[in-house]
Write an enzyme that holds these catalytic residues in place. Structure first.
Site, short mmCIF file in Angstrom:
data_model
loop_
_atom_site.label_atom_id
_atom_site.label_comp_id
_atom_site.label_asym_id
_atom_site.label_seq_id
_atom_site.Cartn_x
_atom_site.Cartn_y
_atom_site.Cartn_z
N ARG A 112 0.84 -1.19 0.00
CA ARG A 112 0.00 0.00 0.00
C ARG A 112 0.88 1.25 0.00
O ARG A 112 1.96 1.24 0.62
CB ARG A 112 -0.86 -0.04 1.26
CG ARG A 112 -1.87 1.07 1.41
CD ARG A 112 -2.95 0.97 0.39
NE ARG A 112 -4.12 1.79 0.74
CZ ARG A 112 -5.05 2.13 -0.13
NH1 ARG A 112 -4.96 1.75 -1.39
NH2 ARG A 112 -6.09 2.85 0.24
N THR A 385 -9.69 -0.07 -10.52
CA THR A 385 -8.75 -0.84 -9.70
C THR A 385 -8.84 -2.17 -10.39
O THR A 385 -9.68 -2.36 -11.26
CB THR A 385 -9.26 -0.88 -8.23
OG1 THR A 385 -9.05 0.40 -7.65
CG2 THR A 385 -8.58 -1.92 -7.38
N ASN A 405 -6.11 3.95 -7.49
CA ASN A 405 -7.30 4.57 -6.93
C ASN A 405 -8.26 5.00 -8.05
O ASN A 405 -8.70 4.17 -8.81
CB ASN A 405 -6.99 5.71 -5.96
CG ASN A 405 -8.21 6.05 -5.11
OD1 ASN A 405 -9.07 5.20 -4.92
ND2 ASN A 405 -8.32 7.26 -4.62
N ASP A 427 -7.93 8.25 -0.04
CA ASP A 427 -8.39 7.15 0.83
C ASP A 427 -8.14 7.44 2.31
O ASP A 427 -8.64 6.73 3.18
CB ASP A 427 -7.73 5.82 0.43
CG ASP A 427 -8.44 5.17 -0.75
OD1 ASP A 427 -9.54 5.62 -1.10
OD2 ASP A 427 -7.89 4.21 -1.32
N SER A 456 -7.68 1.05 3.12
CA SER A 456 -8.14 0.53 1.83
C SER A 456 -9.36 -0.35 2.03
O SER A 456 -9.61 -0.84 3.13
CB SER A 456 -7.02 -0.31 1.20
OG SER A 456 -7.46 -0.92 0.02
N GLY A 476 -13.66 -1.74 -7.05
CA GLY A 476 -14.97 -1.14 -6.80
C GLY A 476 -15.02 -0.21 -5.61
O GLY A 476 -16.10 0.01 -5.05
N GLY A 477 -13.88 0.35 -5.16
CA GLY A 477 -13.92 1.26 -4.02
C GLY A 477 -14.56 0.58 -2.82
O GLY A 477 -14.27 -0.58 -2.52
O1 DON Z 1 -7.82 1.02 -1.75
C1 DON Z 1 -9.00 1.30 -1.97
O2 DON Z 1 -9.92 0.93 -1.27
C2 DON Z 1 -9.33 2.14 -3.19
N1 DON Z 1 -8.21 2.96 -3.54
C3 DON Z 1 -9.77 1.24 -4.29
C4 DON Z 1 -10.19 2.00 -5.49
C5 DON Z 1 -11.07 1.26 -6.41
O3 DON Z 1 -11.45 0.13 -6.20
C6 DON Z 1 -11.47 2.02 -7.61
N2 DON Z 1 -12.56 1.39 -8.28
N3 DON Z 1 -13.65 1.85 -8.23
#
Ligand code: DON
Length: 574
Positions: A112, A385, A405, A427, A456, A476-477
């Site tokens: 990370r 991502t 991100n 984040d 994350s 997917g955030g």
């Molecule tokens: O680490 C994380 O949770 C985010 N940076 C992930 C970003 C992500 O999945 C983007 N897609 N929508």
């Protein structure tokens, strides 16, 4: 902290059911996981699933040359950096859950990003004190110190069989020879064109002739090829010291950022103990902090283990899953951050007794409204991502979720390196209890600090049963957590890799207090029943691209599936 959480759980339970927070039935029952997972049994062939066929082929190529799943993971990740730069790359970071066949060890790699030493929370505020979304999401201030290169070196040197140069070779070749960007990459470049135009090196790389690459055009990435060659030749120092480090720092500082050579030289990828949770006879091995994903998945599964989801109608099943999601996300907001910086009540959050207490607050036929914190509606994020899954012939496994991100990361390319920097600083809880781009709230636990890792949602996971194993994950955030959770439930229900990847999905994250639903998830009657229970269902189009590999040990059959939502993905058994 512990006290206040117990108090909150107790008061919520008492409020809702007027009973004890700790169920009379005590801890939820989890079937014992079959102890021996047959470390000696090997599939004899391998499978890779990723979001781009070039990357899947690169992984298979390295496996065919004698590499193991971990060498293949290096090849896939590095190739995605070239062919799917909108999602992940050398300027970003990743998290991986590994399973090593020879000793049955489960390993977590934390590559990370970290905040630079000069991080200044004021940089993310407008003069009136409101959040500055531009510095949080675009340009060099939005970028953490990249973790991907260090993570690849660690993966290769500690777990791989081949020299790093051999695992990086397919990515370097594709970067030099060129490839045809797929529709999604062309779309991502077009969608961020205005931001890319702000920095000459970004425009030069992604907007040849001032425009996004045309369909069918061959596109090369010689600067990144050279950066990867230096990594191949010098390992960690090839990126974090010397020519590349100097170019990165020079470019970042010239554009208003604050990185130093010491930030890069001091970066380290770390190994941590993964989170393990038992559920219905399966062991789920998943991501610990600084991901919130594994804690949330474990908390949700612990809550759900008190119910028999298989005997419920669709609405009741969804109701209990949503209520478990809601409670896990509340804890995500309040407690989690970088384990090297914050103390977290993990024993409690992961405890079946804690889950039993939470379960007491769930009514059988009614939604629990989330507490009403004032906040903005979360925007629907683009899916940027990437996750890939690998099992090799010996039964080594790699679940890797990798990210820059948001779409195209910071949109900032450091001149001369080909490296598109991440925008992972968003984040962090840059402003306490103001939502980030995924609508996630955060507290002091996830406040930015020098050298700290931002929380994350990445949840690479391995699900190990007596007869069947799955390697699974998704982008997917914030929805990563719920999508992976649903994938795990579907696998345990007996679904194939293809079914899991295709399965319709839903999501709840405590706030906003809505259930995001993919079209076709619930039939009309189920939707009506959920609405009557008090849920607000909100259609959502954008879902993560899940890449799943499964191994049926009884039939000794491998299966690999790439999410059908993503045409250029490929799951392939070799
Ligand atoms: O680490 C994380 O949770 C985010 N940076 C992930 C970003 C992500 O999945 C983007 N897609 N929508």
């Amino acid at each position: 902290m512990t006290f206040s959480l117990n108090w909150r759980v107790l008061s919520l339970s008492l409020l809702l059911v007027g009973g004890s927070a700790f169920a009379a039935d005590g801890a939820p029952k989890t079937a014992p996981v079959a102890a021996a997972h047959a470390a000696s049994l090997r599939p004899g062939h391998a499978a890779v699933a990723s979001a781009n066929f070039h990357a899947t082929e690169a992984g298979l190529e390295v496996l065919a040359k004698g590499g193991n799943a971990f060498d293949a993971a290096v090849a896939v990740a590095a190739t995605l950096s070239i062919v799917e730069p909108e999602s992940s790359g050398t300027g970003g970071g990743f998290m991986a859950v590994l399973h090593r066949a020879k000793d049955g060890r489960n390993i977590f790699i934390d590559a990370r990003e970290t905040a630079p030493a000069a991080v200044n929370p004021k940089d993310y505020l407008n003069p009136d004190g409101s959040p500055n979304r531009d510095t949080a999401l675009r340009g060099p201030l939005s970028s953490g110190i990249p973790g991907q290169p260090a993570g690849l070196v660690l993966l290769s040197s500690r777990y791989g069989r081949l020299p790093l140069a051999q695992s990086l070779a397919p990515a370097i070749r594709i970067a030099r020879d060129g490839f045809q960007p797929d529709e999604r990459l062309r779309g991502a470049i077009a969608g961020t064109q205005k931001d890319l135009e702000r920095w000459p090196a970004s425009a030069a790389k992604y907007l040849p002739g001032g425009k996004p690459p045309a369909e069918g055009a061959v596109w090369r990435d010689p600067d990144q090829a050279r950066t990867l060659e230096l990594l191949a030749a010098h390992g960690h120092d090839g990126f974090y010291r010397g020519e590349v480090a100097q170019k990165l720092v020079k470019a970042v500082r010239a554009a208003g950022g604050n990185w130093t050579l010491a930030d890069l030289a001091g970066y380290q990828a770390k190994e941590r103990t993964p989170i393990s949770v038992d559920y219905r006879g399966y062991k789920i091995v998943t991501a610990p902090p600084p991901s919130s994903g594994g804690v949330a998945i474990a908390e949700i599964l612990n809550i759900l283990s008190g119910y028999d989801l298989t005997k419920m109608d669709a609405a009741t099943r969804a109701h209990y899953i949503i209520e478990a999601m809601r409670r896990a996300f509340r804890d995500h907001n309040d407690y989690l951050g970088d384990p090297d910086f914050v103390q977290m009540p993990l024993d409690m959050l992961l405890s079946p007794y804690y889950a039993a207490g939470l379960r007491q607050g769930i009514l059988p036929d009614k939604a629990t409204p989330s507490s009403m914190l004032p906040r903005a509606e979360a925007p629907e994020p683009g899916m940027h991502t990437t996750h890939f899954s690998i099992i090799d012939a010996d039964g080594n496994m790699a679940a890797v979720t990798s990210t820059v991100n948001y779409t195209m990361g910071s949109a900032f390319v450091a001149a001369g390196t080909g490296v598109l920097l991440n925008d992972e600083m968003d984040d962090f809880a840059l402003v306490p209890n103001k939502p980030n781009v995924y609508g996630l709230l955060g507290s002091a636990a996830n406040a930015p600090a020098p050298g700290k890792r931002m929380l994350s949602s990445m949840s690479p996971s391995i699900v190990i049963g007596a007869d069947r194993t799955a390697v699974i994950g998704s982008p997917g955030g914030s929805t990563i957590i719920t999508q992976v959770l649903e994938g795990i439930l579907h696998f345990i229900d007996g679904e194939s890799a293809q079914q899991i990847a295709a399965h319709k999905r839903f999501h709840h994250q405590y706030l906003p207090d809505v259930v995001n639903v993919e079209e076709g998830t619930f039939d009309a009657a189920t939707g009506d029943a959920l609405t009557k229970m008090g849920y607000t269902l909100k259609p959502r189009e954008s879902w993560g691209f899940m890449n799943v590999v499964t191994w049926d040990r009884k039939a000794n059959q491998l299966d690999a599936a790439s999410d059908p939502r993503r045409p250029s993905g490929l799951g392939k058994v070799q």
